[in-house]
Write a protein that holds these residues in place. Structure first.
Motif, PDB file in Angstrom:
ATOM      1  N   ASP A   1       5.430  12.155  -3.016  1.00  0.00           N
ATOM      2  CA  ASP A   1       4.371  11.179  -2.716  1.00  0.00           C
ATOM      3  C   ASP A   1       3.090  11.711  -3.355  1.00  0.00           C
TER       4      ASP A   1
ATOM      5  N   SER B   1       0.855  -1.183   0.000  1.00  0.00           N
ATOM      6  CA  SER B   1       0.000   0.000   0.000  1.00  0.00           C
ATOM      7  C   SER B   1       0.893   1.236   0.000  1.00  0.00           C
TER       8      SER B   1
ATOM      9  N   HIS C   1       1.215  13.686   5.251  1.00  0.00           N
ATOM     10  CA  HIS C   1       0.798  12.333   5.621  1.00  0.00           C
ATOM     11  C   HIS C   1       1.609  11.845   6.818  1.00  0.00           C
TER      12      HIS C   1
ATOM     13  N   HIS D   1      -5.199   3.355  -5.337  1.00  0.00           N
ATOM     14  CA  HIS D   1      -6.650   3.264  -5.154  1.00  0.00           C
ATOM     15  C   HIS D   1      -7.354   4.595  -4.970  1.00  0.00           C
TER      16      HIS D   1
ATOM     17  N   ASN E   1       6.272   4.053   1.000  1.00  0.00           N
ATOM     18  CA  ASN E   1       7.093   5.114   1.590  1.00  0.00           C
ATOM     19  C   ASN E   1       8.190   4.544   2.479  1.00  0.00           C
TER      20      ASN E   1
ATOM     21  N   ALA F   1       1.076  15.481  -0.321  1.00  0.00           N
ATOM     22  CA  ALA F   1       0.169  15.760   0.791  1.00  0.00           C
ATOM     23  C   ALA F   1      -1.066  14.885   0.743  1.00  0.00           C
ATOM     24  N   THR F   2      -1.774  14.942   1.849  1.00  0.00           N
ATOM     25  CA  THR F   2      -2.985  14.150   1.972  1.00  0.00           C
ATOM     26  C   THR F   2      -4.204  15.050   2.186  1.00  0.00           C
TER      27      THR F   2
ATOM     28  N   HIS G   1      -2.523  10.888  -3.473  1.00  0.00           N
ATOM     29  CA  HIS G   1      -3.852  11.427  -3.755  1.00  0.00           C
ATOM     30  C   HIS G   1      -4.040  11.784  -5.217  1.00  0.00           C
TER      31      HIS G   1
ATOM     32  N   HIS H   1       5.224  10.864   6.471  1.00  0.00           N
ATOM     33  CA  HIS H   1       6.231  11.857   6.114  1.00  0.00           C
ATOM     34  C   HIS H   1       6.949  12.366   7.367  1.00  0.00           C
TER      35      HIS H   1
ATOM     36  N   THR I   1      -0.195   5.617  -3.883  1.00  0.00           N
ATOM     37  CA  THR I   1      -1.160   4.540  -3.730  1.00  0.00           C
ATOM     38  C   THR I   1      -1.737   4.287  -5.127  1.00  0.00           C
TER      39      THR I   1
HETATM   40  C1  LIG Z   1      -3.169   7.772   1.403  1.00  0.00           C
HETATM   41  C2  LIG Z   1      -1.774   8.250   1.513  1.00  0.00           C
HETATM   42  C3  LIG Z   1      -0.722   7.390   1.851  1.00  0.00           C
HETATM   43  C4  LIG Z   1      -0.923   6.026   2.436  1.00  0.00           C
HETATM   44  O1  LIG Z   1      -1.574   5.101   1.778  1.00  0.00           O
HETATM   45  P1  LIG Z   1      -2.133   3.782   2.495  1.00  0.00           P
HETATM   46  O2  LIG Z   1      -2.444   2.972   1.297  1.00  0.00           O
HETATM   47  O3  LIG Z   1      -3.305   4.207   3.289  1.00  0.00           O
HETATM   48  O4  LIG Z   1      -1.034   3.212   3.311  1.00  0.00           O
HETATM   49  C5  LIG Z   1       0.574   7.868   1.789  1.00  0.00           C
HETATM   50  N1  LIG Z   1       0.822   9.132   1.440  1.00  0.00           N
HETATM   51  C6  LIG Z   1      -0.165  10.010   1.143  1.00  0.00           C
HETATM   52  C7  LIG Z   1       0.192  11.396   0.755  1.00  0.00           C
HETATM   53  C8  LIG Z   1      -1.487   9.591   1.188  1.00  0.00           C
HETATM   54  O5  LIG Z   1      -2.452  10.475   0.933  1.00  0.00           O
END
Ligand SMILES: *Cc1c(COP(=O)(O)O)cnc(C)c1O
Length: 424
Positions: free
Chosen positions: A207, A103, A132, A235, A108, A181-182, A210, A135, A233
């Protein structure tokens, strides 16, 4: 007791052997069909992706990489992983892709393993500023095993503070700098981070968990060719199965592969790999470009409609798929609003806003996004309707009758929009 073996056609269905789980899956399907799903990290994977992911490939053990496995019987699996790898690399224009991370978080971790030793300094965007956990935030292993220095966003406009990030980098000389970022509604300036990393000799990791769907479609600038390594990711906006991927320059390919396996993981999830291959194929179609453009257009329309209704938005709007609403002036805590919206059939999550005076578990904001509703073909008209519902629910969050009435309206509305992967 051994289970009798029988031809698959006579094998009992899940609904027969385990009605409890079968019913829960049915209920989840209904829920995903009848609600407006605004969690920006969620989506609807296509039926094709679901099919590949729910396949017998999950029976296979394949430690290693194509044609370098520790198990036999890999003809199909090797071909699947090569397709996935090549499609992802071609789609993003990367030298190399590794599609084995379980995942986003493990992807990371593999990057940490490759470029930093425990105790060394790393930098990332602070969680409360939209970064996230992985990070370098303190509750994450990445904040415990590394000396983590966090940069943030500017107080005046809530955009990433590149100047402060540069000052911190000069002062702390990190080995590894994360960008991405998330919970950040604006375009990320990868070139600015590149220049910061170069100044202090750090590895730059982007990363794009998103935004990878937006990047693949050219709707958000790409970090490929700028960052040393790019993780994602599979998904979120990418609309594949739950999984992770790492793309890197050729010079780091061997190291990244070694850190994923055997460094961090055992056997790859081959069914997921197949799902990623299918998603990469879908993302290469012209229709996906239109989809990604619509995600952003919808987010902008939704943001405008919310602003018109007196909502405060972090940074005043959005460039991507995501909107952060600051409810401080509405006098409703984020969690109260999120729970009321959920009851009304609008699913989102409460979130901190930059410099949030409230606690992370009871913050001032709501995080919403348009990837899932856009997958259902919704457009500008629907975004305005959604803004109207959000406004009503936030204002009357303790009127339970209204919330239930809204849920009925929302379910009725949703029936007009087919959801990928769901046949009811
Ligand atoms: C969602 C996300 C992740 C982690 O993904 P998981 O599949 O939930 O482990 C890592 N980095 C960022 C920036 C994310 O938004």
């Amino acid at each position: 007791m051994t289970m009798p073996s029988m031809p698959a056609s006579r094998e009992p269905l899940l609904a027969d052997t385990d009605p409890e789980i079968a019913q829960l899956i049915k209920a989840e399907e209904r829920c995903e069909f009848e609600t407006i799903r605004l969690i920006p990290s969620e989506n609807y994977a296509s039926r094709a992706v679901l099919e590949a992911t729910g396949s017998v490939l999950l029976n296979k053990y394949s430690e290693g990489y194509p044609r370098k496995r520790y198990y036999e019987g890999q003809r199909q699996v090797d071909a699947v992983e090569e397709l996935a790898r090549n499609r992802v690399a071609a789609l993003f224009g990367a030298d190399h892709a590794n599609v084995q991370p379980y995942s986003g978080s493990p992807a990371n971790l593999a990057v940490y393993m490759a470029f930093a030793k425990p105790g060394e300094t790393i930098m990332g965007l602070a969680l409360p500023a939209g970064g996230h956990l992985t990070h370098g935030w303190n509750v994450s292993i990445t904040g415990m095993f590394f000396n983590s220095v966090a940069y943030g966003v500017r107080r005046d406009n809530h955009r990433i503070d590149y100047d402060h990030a540069r000052d911190l980098a000069r002062q702390h000389r990190p080995k590894l700098i994360w960008c991405g970022a998330t919970a950040y509604p604006r375009i990320i300036d990868f070139a600015a981070f590149r220049s910061i990393a170069d100044e202090v000799g750090a590895i730059l990791a982007a990363d794009i968990a998103h935004i990878s769907g937006l990047v693949a479609a050219g709707v958000h600038p790409s970090p490929i060719g700028i960052a040393d390594v790019v993780t994602s990711t599979t998904h979120k906006t990418f609309r594949g199965p739950r999984g992770g991927m790492i793309m890197c320059k050729a010079e780091h390919a061997k190291l990244i592969d070694k850190c994923v396996f055997p460094g961090l993981q055992g056997g790859p999830h081959n069914h997921t790999t197949a799902g990623i291959a299918v998603a990469a194929h879908e993302a290469a179609q012209p229709m996906f470009k239109a989809y990604a453009r619509n995600i952003v257009a919808n987010a902008k329309t939704l943001a405008e409609a919310l602003l018109d209704r007196g909502f405060d938005l972090v940074t005043g709007g959005t460039d991507n798929h995501l909107i952060l609403i600051d409810l401080t002036r509405k006098n409703v805590p984020g969690k109260v609003a999120a729970k009321a919206l959920d009851r009304a059939g609008i699913v989102c999550n409460y979130n901190t806003v930059p410099f949030d005076p409230r606690k992370p578990f009871d913050p001032s904001g709501l995080r919403i996004g348009t990837p899932a509703v856009t997958s259902r073909g919704m457009g500008a008209l629907e975004m305005r309707r959604i803004a109207e519902w959000i406004d009503r629910v936030v204002q009357k969050h303790d009127d339970e009758a209204l919330l239930d009435r809204t849920a009925t309206e929302v379910a009725e509305f949703c029936r007009s929009y087919p959801a990928p992967g769901i046949a009811l």
